[in-house]
Design a protein around this motif. Structure first.
Motif, PDB file in Angstrom:
ATOM      1  N   GLY A 158       0.458  -8.027   0.533  1.00  0.00           N
ATOM      2  CA  GLY A 158       0.808  -7.841   2.197  1.00  0.00           C
ATOM      3  C   GLY A 158       0.990  -6.290   2.961  1.00  0.00           C
ATOM      4  O   GLY A 158       1.499  -5.316   1.543  1.00  0.00           O
ATOM      5  N   ALA A 159       0.764  -5.805   3.871  1.00  0.00           N
ATOM      6  CA  ALA A 159       0.957  -4.264   4.629  1.00  0.00           C
ATOM      7  C   ALA A 159       0.125  -4.743   5.917  1.00  0.00           C
ATOM      8  O   ALA A 159       0.318  -5.955   6.350  1.00  0.00           O
ATOM      9  CB  ALA A 159      -0.389  -3.228   3.679  1.00  0.00           C
ATOM     10  N   SER A 160       0.251  -3.345   6.551  1.00  0.00           N
ATOM     11  CA  SER A 160       0.411  -3.540   7.976  1.00  0.00           C
ATOM     12  C   SER A 160      -1.270  -4.229   8.565  1.00  0.00           C
ATOM     13  O   SER A 160      -1.762  -4.541   7.859  1.00  0.00           O
ATOM     14  CB  SER A 160       0.229  -2.638   8.653  1.00  0.00           C
ATOM     15  OG  SER A 160      -1.421  -1.386   8.780  1.00  0.00           O
ATOM     16  N   THR A 208       1.345  -1.778   0.409  1.00  0.00           N
ATOM     17  CA  THR A 208       0.039   0.117   0.130  1.00  0.00           C
ATOM     18  C   THR A 208       1.002   1.174   0.000  1.00  0.00           C
ATOM     19  O   THR A 208       0.396   2.156  -0.252  1.00  0.00           O
ATOM     20  CB  THR A 208      -0.728  -0.103   1.110  1.00  0.00           C
ATOM     21  OG1 THR A 208      -0.282  -0.347   2.282  1.00  0.00           O
ATOM     22  CG2 THR A 208      -1.496  -1.222   1.793  1.00  0.00           C
ATOM     23  N   GLY A 209       2.298   1.256   0.291  1.00  0.00           N
ATOM     24  CA  GLY A 209       3.262   2.283   0.337  1.00  0.00           C
ATOM     25  C   GLY A 209       3.452   2.848  -0.932  1.00  0.00           C
ATOM     26  O   GLY A 209       2.461   2.674  -1.886  1.00  0.00           O
ATOM     27  N   THR A 210       3.820   4.073  -0.656  1.00  0.00           N
ATOM     28  CA  THR A 210       4.635   4.600  -2.185  1.00  0.00           C
ATOM     29  C   THR A 210       5.614   3.707  -2.753  1.00  0.00           C
ATOM     30  O   THR A 210       5.581   3.513  -4.386  1.00  0.00           O
ATOM     31  CB  THR A 210       5.456   6.005  -1.666  1.00  0.00           C
ATOM     32  OG1 THR A 210       5.325   5.952  -1.003  1.00  0.00           O
ATOM     33  CG2 THR A 210       6.258   6.327  -2.430  1.00  0.00           C
ATOM     34  N   VAL A 211       6.289   2.437  -2.246  1.00  0.00           N
ATOM     35  CA  VAL A 211       6.689   1.798  -3.054  1.00  0.00           C
ATOM     36  C   VAL A 211       6.102   0.881  -4.006  1.00  0.00           C
ATOM     37  O   VAL A 211       6.260  -0.089  -4.878  1.00  0.00           O
ATOM     38  CB  VAL A 211       8.808   1.590  -2.592  1.00  0.00           C
ATOM     39  CG1 VAL A 211       9.445   0.604  -3.713  1.00  0.00           C
ATOM     40  CG2 VAL A 211       9.557   2.370  -2.568  1.00  0.00           C
ATOM     41  N   GLY A 212       6.043   0.135  -3.128  1.00  0.00           N
ATOM     42  CA  GLY A 212       4.614  -0.806  -2.783  1.00  0.00           C
ATOM     43  C   GLY A 212       3.448  -0.310  -4.404  1.00  0.00           C
ATOM     44  O   GLY A 212       3.681  -1.496  -4.943  1.00  0.00           O
ATOM     45  N   GLN A 213       3.181   1.161  -4.189  1.00  0.00           N
ATOM     46  CA  GLN A 213       2.480   0.804  -5.091  1.00  0.00           C
ATOM     47  C   GLN A 213       2.974   0.817  -6.930  1.00  0.00           C
ATOM     48  O   GLN A 213       2.472   0.255  -7.875  1.00  0.00           O
ATOM     49  CB  GLN A 213       1.482   2.453  -5.421  1.00  0.00           C
ATOM     50  CG  GLN A 213       0.487   2.221  -3.774  1.00  0.00           C
ATOM     51  CD  GLN A 213       0.282   3.666  -3.690  1.00  0.00           C
ATOM     52  OE1 GLN A 213       0.423   4.737  -4.796  1.00  0.00           O
ATOM     53  NE2 GLN A 213      -0.182   4.136  -2.597  1.00  0.00           N
ATOM     54  N   GLY A 252       8.587  -3.186  -0.469  1.00  0.00           N
ATOM     55  CA  GLY A 252       8.277  -2.325  -0.048  1.00  0.00           C
ATOM     56  C   GLY A 252       7.755  -1.881   1.747  1.00  0.00           C
ATOM     57  O   GLY A 252       6.891  -0.526   1.846  1.00  0.00           O
ATOM     58  N   LEU A 253       8.271  -2.445   2.380  1.00  0.00           N
ATOM     59  CA  LEU A 253       7.949  -2.732   3.887  1.00  0.00           C
ATOM     60  C   LEU A 253       9.045  -0.619   4.780  1.00  0.00           C
ATOM     61  O   LEU A 253       9.737  -0.923   4.047  1.00  0.00           O
ATOM     62  CB  LEU A 253       8.619  -3.574   5.262  1.00  0.00           C
ATOM     63  CG  LEU A 253       7.400  -5.092   4.850  1.00  0.00           C
ATOM     64  CD1 LEU A 253       7.755  -5.936   5.166  1.00  0.00           C
ATOM     65  CD2 LEU A 253       6.429  -4.896   5.224  1.00  0.00           C
ATOM     66  N   ASP A 254       8.023  -0.722   5.089  1.00  0.00           N
ATOM     67  CA  ASP A 254       8.771   0.585   5.747  1.00  0.00           C
ATOM     68  C   ASP A 254       9.894  -0.081   7.029  1.00  0.00           C
ATOM     69  O   ASP A 254       9.272  -1.050   7.644  1.00  0.00           O
ATOM     70  CB  ASP A 254       7.700   1.575   6.982  1.00  0.00           C
ATOM     71  CG  ASP A 254       7.758   2.609   8.070  1.00  0.00           C
ATOM     72  OD1 ASP A 254       7.325   2.995   7.446  1.00  0.00           O
ATOM     73  OD2 ASP A 254       9.473   1.904   8.887  1.00  0.00           O
ATOM     74  N   ALA A 255      10.695   0.618   7.096  1.00  0.00           N
ATOM     75  CA  ALA A 255      11.895  -0.239   8.214  1.00  0.00           C
ATOM     76  C   ALA A 255      11.860  -0.431   9.297  1.00  0.00           C
ATOM     77  O   ALA A 255      12.448  -1.539   9.866  1.00  0.00           O
ATOM     78  CB  ALA A 255      13.630   0.759   7.640  1.00  0.00           C
ATOM     79  N   ASP A 257      12.144  -7.600  11.545  1.00  0.00           N
ATOM     80  CA  ASP A 257      11.144  -8.498  12.101  1.00  0.00           C
ATOM     81  C   ASP A 257      10.575  -9.537  10.807  1.00  0.00           C
ATOM     82  O   ASP A 257      11.039 -10.937  10.860  1.00  0.00           O
ATOM     83  CB  ASP A 257      10.283  -8.386  13.116  1.00  0.00           C
ATOM     84  CG  ASP A 257      11.264  -7.800  14.182  1.00  0.00           C
ATOM     85  OD1 ASP A 257      12.521  -8.122  14.515  1.00  0.00           O
ATOM     86  OD2 ASP A 257      11.119  -7.781  15.293  1.00  0.00           O
ATOM     87  N   ILE A 258      10.251  -9.030   9.783  1.00  0.00           N
ATOM     88  CA  ILE A 258       9.584  -9.351   8.940  1.00  0.00           C
ATOM     89  C   ILE A 258      10.002 -10.010   8.336  1.00  0.00           C
ATOM     90  O   ILE A 258       9.413 -11.601   7.776  1.00  0.00           O
ATOM     91  CB  ILE A 258       8.190  -8.539   8.188  1.00  0.00           C
ATOM     92  CG1 ILE A 258       7.193  -7.650   9.874  1.00  0.00           C
ATOM     93  CG2 ILE A 258       7.402  -9.286   7.311  1.00  0.00           C
ATOM     94  CD1 ILE A 258       6.222  -7.067   8.860  1.00  0.00           C
ATOM     95  N   GLU A 259      10.842  -9.221   7.297  1.00  0.00           N
ATOM     96  CA  GLU A 259      12.265 -10.237   6.697  1.00  0.00           C
ATOM     97  C   GLU A 259      12.829 -10.945   6.832  1.00  0.00           C
ATOM     98  O   GLU A 259      12.676 -11.863   6.488  1.00  0.00           O
ATOM     99  CB  GLU A 259      12.877  -8.726   5.671  1.00  0.00           C
ATOM    100  CG  GLU A 259      11.840  -8.184   4.432  1.00  0.00           C
ATOM    101  CD  GLU A 259      12.814  -6.590   4.576  1.00  0.00           C
ATOM    102  OE1 GLU A 259      14.230  -7.006   4.667  1.00  0.00           O
ATOM    103  OE2 GLU A 259      11.994  -5.739   4.088  1.00  0.00           O
TER     104      GLU A 259
END
Ligand SMILES: NC(=O)C1=CN([C@@H]2O[C@H](COP(=O)(O)OP(=O)(O)OC[C@H]3O[C@@H](n4cnc5c(N)ncnc54)[C@H](OP(=O)(O)O)[C@@H]3O)[C@@H](O)[C@H]2O)C=CC1
Ligand SMILES: N[C@@H](CC(=O)OP(=O)(O)O)C(=O)O
Length: 359
Positions: A41-43, A18-23, A89-92, A97-99
């Motif tokens: 996937g997103a939050s 859903t983010g800038t890079v994700g889009q 494109g996850l927020d840092a 943890d997720i990656e």
């Protein structure tokens, strides 16, 4: 439509969709010849909603029909088990943890987040070319968007003229680099902010990790060494400017080679540059990776940021530098070649090299 080595469609997932890079990932992957978007996937704020309701869509083209009704998932490996490739494109703050959990679940992650860039087992952009000794679950990261943009011409110059010894780079970075909603309007309109936290340090060491190559460890295992034996020293100054997309960078370099190349030789080397990823057939690598402008007032972000759909970089004002050897201006689309496009090229390389197994 080009064929991947197995002639099959490859299922991919997008974390942070859903983010800038994700889009940008969604936009590029919806028309990709090999990859098919399988999971988004997103939050937890977005999970459970159809993509159209979860996303604040900011692209100039409509939301692709293949994802409009897709239900956004939590970023848990169980939802992505069928994906041969996962883009992040996850927020840092969330990516660490997720990656790591995805890597432990034997999944292949191509990330934009900064969290694992310093890890010696993690390659940065074109290092992914060099037959990395990756396990089944792995992370390949992009560099920072400014680093990627100016490393492309630096790499072209090193290929033609040998090592660069010193580099001064001053950036004018777009607001979209800070994600959405990014820098408040009251801070950036009618203004320049001469500070982007952590950015200068990243440009200074990431460049060495990318250009420095691969080291042989004591145990014979190759590592992607951020202290690689490269003579280059970089000094970066990073600024935020009121531009929406496209990072502009003023670069001065000193070559080891004496006498150094002339401005005309530099222009010719930049135009002639063919990235390795293009010669082995990655479909997202532009035919002309670098465009060299002759006009004295180009490149400009508003005019040049979509060169090659944002996958190419524009260079201009190649001239003699009275302090170092040569100076020039680079413009790179931070969201495309600086982020999503680079990850997609890394994944294409991994497929072509057999690092990603297509079931
Ligand atoms: N923008 C750029 O030009 C560049 C960005 N990058 C890097 O790429 C990454 C993404 O940047 P950008 O797109 O700008 O950032 P955004 O803030 O625009 O988007 C962040 C994404 O991460 C998701 N997210 C946030 N927290 C969590 C969580 N706890 N669990 C799961 N998902 C979460 C958000 O989902 P939700 O919508 O549900 O909140 C959203 O999809 C960052 O690491 C950034 O540093 C790298 C190079 C360039
Ligand atoms: N900090 C960059 C974008 C970014 O997110 O970089 P990194 O992935 O290195 O944190 C910019 O503002 O333009």
């Amino acid at each position: 439509m080009s064929k991947n080595p197995d002639g099959k469609q490859i299922k991919v997932g997008i974390l942070g969709a859903t983010g800038t890079v994700g889009q940008r990932f969604v936009t590029l992957l919806a028309k990709h010849p090999w990859f098919t978007i399988h999971v988004l996937g997103a939050s937890s704020r977005s999970a459970g909603k159809p993509y159209t309701l979860a996303v604040m869509w900011k692209q100039t083209t409509p939301i692709p029909s293949v994802v409009r009704d897709m239900i956004v998932r939590e970023c848990h490996p169980k939802h992505f088990a069928e994906c041969a490739v996962i883009f992040s494109g996850l927020d840092a703050d969330a990516a660490g943890d997720i990656e790591s959990a995805f890597r432990s679940a034997d999944l292949a992650i191509f990330s934009n987040a900064k969290n694992y860039r310093r890890d010696p087992s993690v390659p940065l952009i074109q290092q992914a070319l060099q037959n990395p000794p990756l396990k089944k679950g792995f992370i390949v990261t992009n560099a920072n968007c400014s680093t990627t943009g100016y490393v492309i011409p630096l790499r072209a110059l090193e290929k033609a003229f040998g090592p660069i010894e010193s580099c001064l780079v001053t950036t004018m970075q777009a607001i979209s680099g800070a994600g959405y909603p990014g820098v408040p309007g009251l801070d950036i309109i009618d203004n320049v902010v001469p500070y982007i936290g952590g950015e200068e340090e990243k440009m200074e060491w990431e460049t060495l990790k990318i250009l420095g190559g691969i080291a042989d460890g004591d145990d014979g295992v190759k590592t992607f060494d951020m202290h690689a034996r490269h003579p280059l020293r970089v000094s970066a100054s990073c600024n935020r400017v009121p531009v929406i997309d496209g990072h502009t960078m003023c670069v001065s370099v000193r070559f080891q080679q004496k006498p150094p190349p002339s401005p005309q030789q530099v222009r010719e080397a930049l135009v002639a540059y063919t990235p390795e990823a293009q010669s082995i057939g990655c479909p997202s690598v532009p035919v002309h990776a670098i465009f060299v402008h002759e006009e004295p007032d180009r490149p400009q972000p508003r005019l040049d940021r979509y060169y090659q759909d944002g996958a190419g970089v524009s260079v201009g004002r190649v001239r003699q530098c009275p302090v170092l050897d040569i100076k020039f201006v680079v413009l790179a689309n931070n969201v495309s070649i600086g982020a999503a496009t680079s990850s997609i090229i890394n994944a294409e390389l991994a497929v072509l090299k057999g690092v990603v197994k297509v079931e």
